[in-house]
Enzyme design. Structure first.
Site, PDB file in Angstrom:
ATOM      1  N   GLU A 270      -0.726  -9.386  -0.725  1.00  0.00           N
ATOM      2  CA  GLU A 270      -2.146  -9.659  -0.421  1.00  0.00           C
ATOM      3  C   GLU A 270      -3.006  -9.605  -1.680  1.00  0.00           C
ATOM      4  OE1 GLU A 270      -2.154  -6.606   2.586  1.00  0.00           O
ATOM      5  OE2 GLU A 270      -2.507  -8.072   4.173  1.00  0.00           O
TER       6      GLU A 270
ATOM      7  N   ALA B  25       0.852  -1.178   0.000  1.00  0.00           N
ATOM      8  CA  ALA B  25       0.000   0.000   0.000  1.00  0.00           C
ATOM      9  C   ALA B  25       0.893   1.235   0.000  1.00  0.00           C
ATOM     10  CB  ALA B  25      -0.893  -0.012   1.235  1.00  0.00           C
TER      11      ALA B  25
ATOM     12  N   GLU C  92       4.925  -5.300   6.948  1.00  0.00           N
ATOM     13  CA  GLU C  92       4.219  -4.212   7.645  1.00  0.00           C
ATOM     14  C   GLU C  92       4.770  -3.970   9.044  1.00  0.00           C
ATOM     15  OE1 GLU C  92       2.766  -6.560   5.834  1.00  0.00           O
ATOM     16  OE2 GLU C  92       1.041  -5.779   4.747  1.00  0.00           O
TER      17      GLU C  92
ATOM     18  N   GLY D  65       0.502  -5.117   0.872  1.00  0.00           N
ATOM     19  CA  GLY D  65      -0.717  -5.176   0.061  1.00  0.00           C
ATOM     20  C   GLY D  65      -0.486  -5.801  -1.307  1.00  0.00           C
TER      21      GLY D  65
HETATM   22  N1  CO8 Z   1       4.511   3.044  -0.886  1.00  0.00           N
HETATM   23  C1  CO8 Z   1       4.908   4.202  -1.474  1.00  0.00           C
HETATM   24  N2  CO8 Z   1       6.053   4.312  -2.180  1.00  0.00           N
HETATM   25  C2  CO8 Z   1       6.836   3.211  -2.282  1.00  0.00           C
HETATM   26  C3  CO8 Z   1       6.487   1.988  -1.703  1.00  0.00           C
HETATM   27  C4  CO8 Z   1       5.253   1.919  -0.980  1.00  0.00           C
HETATM   28  N3  CO8 Z   1       4.807   0.779  -0.414  1.00  0.00           N
HETATM   29  N4  CO8 Z   1       7.464   1.087  -1.968  1.00  0.00           N
HETATM   30  C5  CO8 Z   1       8.385   1.734  -2.707  1.00  0.00           C
HETATM   31  N5  CO8 Z   1       8.001   3.018  -2.909  1.00  0.00           N
HETATM   32  C6  CO8 Z   1       8.728   4.057  -3.643  1.00  0.00           C
HETATM   33  C7  CO8 Z   1       9.939   4.541  -2.866  1.00  0.00           C
HETATM   34  O1  CO8 Z   1       9.571   5.505  -1.913  1.00  0.00           O
HETATM   35  C8  CO8 Z   1      10.783   5.112  -3.992  1.00  0.00           C
HETATM   36  O2  CO8 Z   1      10.277   6.377  -4.341  1.00  0.00           O
HETATM   37  P1  CO8 Z   1      11.318   7.606  -4.580  1.00  0.00           P
HETATM   38  O3  CO8 Z   1      12.136   7.170  -5.765  1.00  0.00           O
HETATM   39  O4  CO8 Z   1      10.415   8.772  -4.870  1.00  0.00           O
HETATM   40  O5  CO8 Z   1      12.122   7.718  -3.346  1.00  0.00           O
HETATM   41  C9  CO8 Z   1      10.499   4.180  -5.155  1.00  0.00           C
HETATM   42  O6  CO8 Z   1       9.265   3.516  -4.840  1.00  0.00           O
HETATM   43  C10 CO8 Z   1      11.563   3.125  -5.341  1.00  0.00           C
HETATM   44  O7  CO8 Z   1      11.729   2.469  -4.094  1.00  0.00           O
HETATM   45  P2  CO8 Z   1      13.165   2.244  -3.425  1.00  0.00           P
HETATM   46  O8  CO8 Z   1      14.094   3.344  -3.796  1.00  0.00           O
HETATM   47  O9  CO8 Z   1      12.955   2.002  -1.963  1.00  0.00           O
HETATM   48  O10 CO8 Z   1      13.606   0.921  -4.188  1.00  0.00           O
HETATM   49  P3  CO8 Z   1      14.596  -0.206  -3.639  1.00  0.00           P
HETATM   50  O11 CO8 Z   1      14.848  -1.119  -4.794  1.00  0.00           O
HETATM   51  O12 CO8 Z   1      15.751   0.371  -2.938  1.00  0.00           O
HETATM   52  O13 CO8 Z   1      13.737  -1.007  -2.522  1.00  0.00           O
HETATM   53  C11 CO8 Z   1      11.759  -2.095  -1.686  1.00  0.00           C
HETATM   54  C12 CO8 Z   1      12.592  -1.713  -2.919  1.00  0.00           C
HETATM   55  C13 CO8 Z   1      12.541  -3.100  -0.832  1.00  0.00           C
HETATM   56  C14 CO8 Z   1      10.474  -2.733  -2.184  1.00  0.00           C
HETATM   57  C15 CO8 Z   1      11.488  -0.837  -0.842  1.00  0.00           C
HETATM   58  O14 CO8 Z   1      10.946   0.170  -1.712  1.00  0.00           O
HETATM   59  C16 CO8 Z   1      10.479  -1.052   0.251  1.00  0.00           C
HETATM   60  O15 CO8 Z   1      10.826  -1.581   1.280  1.00  0.00           O
HETATM   61  N6  CO8 Z   1       9.225  -0.607   0.051  1.00  0.00           N
HETATM   62  C17 CO8 Z   1       8.194  -0.690   1.061  1.00  0.00           C
HETATM   63  C18 CO8 Z   1       7.677  -2.099   1.214  1.00  0.00           C
HETATM   64  C19 CO8 Z   1       6.621  -2.148   2.298  1.00  0.00           C
HETATM   65  O16 CO8 Z   1       6.872  -1.835   3.438  1.00  0.00           O
HETATM   66  N7  CO8 Z   1       5.411  -2.556   1.921  1.00  0.00           N
HETATM   67  C20 CO8 Z   1       4.298  -2.632   2.835  1.00  0.00           C
HETATM   68  C21 CO8 Z   1       3.506  -1.364   2.820  1.00  0.00           C
HETATM   69  S1  CO8 Z   1       2.198  -1.311   4.016  1.00  0.00           S
HETATM   70  C22 CO8 Z   1       0.987  -2.266   3.318  1.00  0.00           C
HETATM   71  O17 CO8 Z   1       1.108  -2.725   2.232  1.00  0.00           O
HETATM   72  C23 CO8 Z   1      -0.241  -2.464   4.125  1.00  0.00           C
HETATM   73  C24 CO8 Z   1      -1.330  -3.033   3.259  1.00  0.00           C
HETATM   74  C25 CO8 Z   1      -2.613  -2.978   3.985  1.00  0.00           C
HETATM   75  C26 CO8 Z   1      -3.742  -2.878   2.980  1.00  0.00           C
HETATM   76  C27 CO8 Z   1      -5.014  -2.643   3.653  1.00  0.00           C
HETATM   77  C28 CO8 Z   1      -5.077  -1.231   4.160  1.00  0.00           C
HETATM   78  C29 CO8 Z   1      -6.126  -1.098   5.195  1.00  0.00           C
END
Ligand code: CO8
Length: 258
Positions: A112, A65, A132, A109
């Protein structure tokens, strides 16, 4: 209206949805999930479509998400807004089968969303996880429910509690993924599987999907009875006559209700 966060196309008898927020690794927001729902409405109403594929990019199916959008949420924002989840179950309620074709990250998400689909075909680059806990939250769209049903309690606890990622091979071994294919073959393999499904009798395909899903929603006796009744009702279909006649006559079946 042209969707903003996804691409929607048809390939033969398959509806193809491509998540398209590359700069955010296809992070899911309300608008994107709503657009998936609208695309599924369209595919479901289209007699020329027999199955759907949802895919992402080479780098990410979806990295979860949208964290930026959620960061400042109050409890009431989350509860009243029903963020992301207000349309989430549309993937589950779609009566036509949906294949998730996953390359790269399928996290939070994103994992999921893939699990809400009927089949997951993974590229050898795929990585699944429920990270998460690192954000001070827990999975909110099926991670604590669908994951243990798919991979068992031990691995689901491991993934949700430690936030570690599982690669495609481990995901296949654990039963989350139906097949792993080379990344460059992912879309072709997923579309071919979907086209195969779309060639069969649609009411039978729907009955199979409903029956297998029943296995997750009921006890064994109830599920077996449900399956038996569906099986009996298949004999009311012209496609059953055609399928069996084709076998006896040693020719390919031409199903009417595809
Ligand atoms: N949300 C928003 N932006 C994101 C997300 C995300 N989940 N994941 C990556 N991005 C963005 C980064 O901020 C970055 O943007 P920018 O270039 O502007 O800084 C761009 O995508 C590229 O990401 P990275 O530079 O971090 O890329 P890497 O290759 O270094 O890393 C990863 C990739 C490991 C995937 C890393 O981006 C990461 O850890 N992302 C977050 C993963 C995460 O925590 N996911 C869970 C999110 S919470 C969730 O999903 C809850 C769901 C519940 C649904 C129901 C709601 C009620």
């Amino acid at each position: 209206m042209t969707p903003e966060h996804i691409l929607v196309e048809t390939r033969g008898r398959v509806g193809l949805i491509t998540l398209n927020r590359p700069k955010a690794l296809n992070a899911l927001n309300d608008a994107l999930v709503d657009e998936i729902g609208q695309a599924l409405d369209r595919f479901e109403a289209d007699d020329e479509i027999g199955a759907v594929v949802i895919t992402g990019s080479e780098k990410a199916f979806a990295a979860g998400a949208d964290i930026g959008a959620m960061a400042g949420f109050s409890y009431m924002d989350a509860y009243l807004g029903d963020y992301i989840t207000r349309n989430w179950e549309r993937v589950k309620t779609c009566r036509k089968p949906i294949i998730a074709a996953v390359a790269g990250f399928a996290l939070g998400g994103g994992c999921e969303m893939a699990m809400a689909c009927d089949i997951i075909i993974a590229a050898d680059t795929a990585r699944f996880g429920q990270p998460e806990v690192k954000l001070g939250i827990l999975p909110g769209a099926g991670g604590t429910q669908r994951l243990p049903r798919a991979v068992g309690k031990a691995k689901a606890m491991d993934l949700c509690l430690t936030a570690r990622m599982m690669d495609a091979e481990e995901a296949e071994r654990a039963g989350l993924v139906s097949r792993v294919v080379p990344a460059e073959r992912l879309l072709d393999e997923a579309l071919a599987a979907a086209e195969t499904i779309a060639g069969y009798s649609l009411p039978v395909i729907m009955m199979i999907k409903e029956s297998i899903n029943r296995a997750y929603e009921s006890g064994l006796s109830e599920g077996l009875l449900f399956e038996r009744r569906q099986f009996h009702s298949a004999f009311a279909l012209e496609d059953q006559k055609e399928g069996m006649a084709a076998f006896v006559e040693k020719r390919p079946a031409h199903f009417k209700h595809r």
